[in-house]
Motif scaffolding. Structure first.
Motif, mmCIF file in Angstrom:
data_model
loop_
_atom_site.group_PDB
_atom_site.id
_atom_site.type_symbol
_atom_site.label_atom_id
_atom_site.label_comp_id
_atom_site.label_asym_id
_atom_site.label_seq_id
_atom_site.Cartn_x
_atom_site.Cartn_y
_atom_site.Cartn_z
ATOM 1 N N ALA A 76 0.829 -1.205 0.000
ATOM 2 C CA ALA A 76 0.000 0.000 0.000
ATOM 3 C C ALA A 76 0.862 1.254 0.000
ATOM 4 C CB ALA A 76 -0.917 -0.004 1.216
ATOM 5 N N VAL A 77 2.098 1.126 0.488
ATOM 6 C CA VAL A 77 2.994 2.267 0.591
ATOM 7 C C VAL A 77 4.294 1.916 -0.118
ATOM 8 C CG1 VAL A 77 4.225 3.790 2.167
ATOM 9 C CG2 VAL A 77 1.987 2.885 2.822
ATOM 10 N N THR A 78 4.642 2.715 -1.111
ATOM 11 C CA THR A 78 5.915 2.556 -1.813
ATOM 12 C C THR A 78 6.488 3.956 -2.050
ATOM 13 O OG1 THR A 78 4.939 2.634 -4.033
ATOM 14 C CG2 THR A 78 5.154 0.456 -3.011
ATOM 15 N N THR A 79 7.728 3.982 -2.497
ATOM 16 C CA THR A 79 8.348 5.257 -2.825
ATOM 17 C C THR A 79 9.256 5.061 -4.031
ATOM 18 O OG1 THR A 79 9.496 7.180 -1.907
ATOM 19 C CG2 THR A 79 10.336 4.996 -1.276
ATOM 20 N N THR A 80 9.886 6.134 -4.452
ATOM 21 C CA THR A 80 10.812 6.093 -5.579
ATOM 22 C C THR A 80 12.197 6.519 -5.099
ATOM 23 O OG1 THR A 80 10.478 8.394 -6.237
ATOM 24 C CG2 THR A 80 8.940 6.752 -7.159
ATOM 25 N N PRO A 81 13.230 6.194 -5.865
ATOM 26 C CA PRO A 81 14.584 6.593 -5.462
ATOM 27 C C PRO A 81 14.776 8.104 -5.347
ATOM 28 C CG PRO A 81 14.690 4.922 -7.180
ATOM 29 C CD PRO A 81 13.249 5.342 -7.063
ATOM 30 N N SER A 82 14.016 8.871 -6.119
ATOM 31 C CA SER A 82 14.208 10.321 -6.131
ATOM 32 C C SER A 82 13.356 11.075 -5.110
ATOM 33 C CB SER A 82 13.933 10.873 -7.531
ATOM 34 O OG SER A 82 12.594 10.605 -7.890
ATOM 35 N N THR A 83 12.564 10.363 -4.344
ATOM 36 C CA THR A 83 11.733 11.010 -3.331
ATOM 37 C C THR A 83 12.604 11.545 -2.200
ATOM 38 O OG1 THR A 83 9.894 9.532 -3.851
ATOM 39 C CG2 THR A 83 9.804 10.642 -1.728
ATOM 40 N N LYS A 99 8.827 0.123 7.085
ATOM 41 C CA LYS A 99 9.605 -0.308 5.931
ATOM 42 C C LYS A 99 8.834 0.042 4.666
ATOM 43 C CE LYS A 99 10.943 -4.218 8.789
ATOM 44 N NZ LYS A 99 11.001 -3.463 9.986
ATOM 45 N N VAL A 100 9.546 0.637 3.699
ATOM 46 C CA VAL A 100 8.891 1.050 2.463
ATOM 47 C C VAL A 100 9.710 0.569 1.270
ATOM 48 C CG1 VAL A 100 8.090 3.013 1.082
ATOM 49 C CG2 VAL A 100 7.880 3.083 3.581
ATOM 50 N N PRO A 101 9.109 -0.274 0.427
ATOM 51 C CA PRO A 101 9.801 -0.697 -0.795
ATOM 52 C C PRO A 101 10.018 0.488 -1.732
ATOM 53 C CG PRO A 101 7.946 -2.137 -0.305
ATOM 54 C CD PRO A 101 7.833 -0.941 0.595
ATOM 55 N N VAL A 102 11.149 0.456 -2.428
ATOM 56 C CA VAL A 102 11.492 1.520 -3.372
ATOM 57 C C VAL A 102 11.343 0.953 -4.774
ATOM 58 C CG1 VAL A 102 13.257 3.153 -4.107
ATOM 59 C CG2 VAL A 102 13.128 2.463 -1.693
ATOM 60 N N LEU A 103 10.480 1.586 -5.562
ATOM 61 C CA LEU A 103 10.209 1.131 -6.922
ATOM 62 C C LEU A 103 10.679 2.173 -7.926
ATOM 63 C CD1 LEU A 103 6.551 -0.216 -6.512
ATOM 64 C CD2 LEU A 103 8.686 -1.488 -6.288
ATOM 65 N N ASP A 104 11.269 1.685 -8.999
ATOM 66 C CA ASP A 104 11.602 2.521 -10.145
ATOM 67 C C ASP A 104 10.676 2.046 -11.250
ATOM 68 O OD1 ASP A 104 12.660 4.148 -12.038
ATOM 69 O OD2 ASP A 104 14.660 3.245 -12.047
ATOM 70 N N GLY A 110 14.959 -1.292 -4.184
ATOM 71 C CA GLY A 110 15.487 -1.125 -2.841
ATOM 72 C C GLY A 110 14.398 -1.124 -1.798
ATOM 73 N N ILE A 111 14.848 -0.887 -0.573
ATOM 74 C CA ILE A 111 13.920 -0.742 0.550
ATOM 75 C C ILE A 111 14.515 0.288 1.498
ATOM 76 C CG2 ILE A 111 14.923 -2.646 1.886
ATOM 77 C CD1 ILE A 111 11.938 -3.292 2.725
ATOM 78 N N VAL A 112 13.666 1.127 2.057
ATOM 79 C CA VAL A 112 14.102 2.106 3.044
ATOM 80 C C VAL A 112 13.331 1.820 4.329
ATOM 81 C CG1 VAL A 112 12.460 3.889 2.306
ATOM 82 C CG2 VAL A 112 14.534 4.544 3.508
ATOM 83 N N THR A 113 14.067 1.837 5.434
ATOM 84 C CA THR A 113 13.460 1.510 6.719
ATOM 85 C C THR A 113 13.555 2.697 7.664
ATOM 86 O OG1 THR A 113 15.472 0.672 7.759
ATOM 87 C CG2 THR A 113 14.171 -0.897 6.428
ATOM 88 N N LEU A 114 12.765 2.639 8.704
ATOM 89 C CA LEU A 114 12.825 3.666 9.733
ATOM 90 C C LEU A 114 14.233 3.727 10.324
ATOM 91 C CD1 LEU A 114 11.300 5.761 11.359
ATOM 92 C CD2 LEU A 114 10.575 3.934 12.897
ATOM 93 N N THR A 115 14.870 2.586 10.483
ATOM 94 C CA THR A 115 16.240 2.547 10.997
ATOM 95 C C THR A 115 17.195 3.297 10.075
ATOM 96 O OG1 THR A 115 15.795 0.438 12.082
ATOM 97 C CG2 THR A 115 18.102 1.007 11.741
ATOM 98 N N ASP A 116 17.047 3.109 8.762
ATOM 99 C CA ASP A 116 17.892 3.837 7.804
ATOM 100 C C ASP A 116 17.764 5.342 8.025
ATOM 101 O OD1 ASP A 116 18.590 1.444 6.480
ATOM 102 O OD2 ASP A 116 16.873 1.614 5.121
ATOM 103 N N ILE A 117 16.552 5.797 8.220
ATOM 104 C CA ILE A 117 16.308 7.226 8.390
ATOM 105 C C ILE A 117 16.886 7.727 9.716
ATOM 106 C CG2 ILE A 117 14.501 8.976 8.682
ATOM 107 C CD1 ILE A 117 12.863 7.297 6.617
ATOM 108 N N VAL A 118 16.701 6.951 10.770
ATOM 109 C CA VAL A 118 17.227 7.353 12.072
ATOM 110 C C VAL A 118 18.745 7.497 12.027
ATOM 111 C CG1 VAL A 118 17.568 6.565 14.457
ATOM 112 C CG2 VAL A 118 15.299 6.458 13.415
ATOM 113 N N TRP A 119 19.428 6.575 11.355
ATOM 114 C CA TRP A 119 20.884 6.656 11.257
ATOM 115 C C TRP A 119 21.339 7.908 10.511
ATOM 116 C CZ3 TRP A 119 24.322 4.415 14.127
ATOM 117 C CH2 TRP A 119 24.050 3.194 14.713
ATOM 118 N N GLU A 120 20.499 8.440 9.651
ATOM 119 C CA GLU A 120 20.855 9.623 8.863
ATOM 120 C C GLU A 120 20.357 10.936 9.462
ATOM 121 O OE1 GLU A 120 22.866 9.948 6.276
ATOM 122 O OE2 GLU A 120 23.303 7.804 6.399
ATOM 123 N N LEU A 121 19.756 10.890 10.641
ATOM 124 C CA LEU A 121 19.202 12.111 11.231
ATOM 125 C C LEU A 121 20.200 13.259 11.327
ATOM 126 C CD1 LEU A 121 16.706 10.959 14.002
ATOM 127 C CD2 LEU A 121 16.206 12.175 11.879
#
Length: 141
Positions: A76-83, A99-104, A110-121
């Motif tokens: 139900a929730v996806t994103t793109t690499p350029s978002t 967790k959000v799958p990344v679609l081109d 790819g996949i982006v997770t909440l953990t990925d975002i937290v590490w980049e804060l």
């Protein structure tokens, strides 16, 4: 910062016709919290550790007797690499997902997770500060 800069491209998948035993093996072997459910390579859904545990508890059946398709959630929730990462973070919060799958297009890249975002804060905060400084510099006074 865009999603492509922090997403993982090593996406763990499981076929929609597999059992939860196969999915659990993939989760454990890869050390991840979710697998993307695919059919013919096309992403259909997502299955998390919690989904596997809940299915085992609720059905009382062994994992080898439960099909992935019975438990997985549709994407139900996806994103793109350029978002922008901030946009995805807000989407995750609004939708209550980690967790959000990344679609081109239709391709899973790819996949982006909440953990990925937290590490980049720290980087995200720095980026936001720089943007605000430019905005203040160019704002009409």
């Amino acid at each position: 910062m865009q999603v492509r800069e922090l997403m993982s491209t090593a996406v763990v998948t499981v076929d929609v016709d597999a059992t939860l035993a196969v999915a659990a093996d993939r989760l454990l072997d890869a050390g991840v919290g979710s697998v993307i459910v695919v059919e013919g390579g096309d992403p259909l859904g997502i299955l998390t550790e919690s989904d596997v545990l809940r299915a085992a508890r609720d059905t009382g059946r062994p994992l080898a007797a439960i099909d992935v398709r019975e438990v997985a959630h549709r994407l139900a929730v996806t994103t793109t690499p350029s978002t922008a990462v901030g946009t995805v973070a807000r989407l995750m919060a609004d939708e209550g997902v980690k967790k959000v799958p990344v679609l081109d297009g239709v391709d899973l890249v790819g996949i982006v997770t909440l953990t990925d975002i937290v590490w980049e804060l720290p980087s995200l905060r720095g980026e936001a500060t720089a943007i605000e400084a430019v905005r203040e510099e160019w704002s009409p006074r």
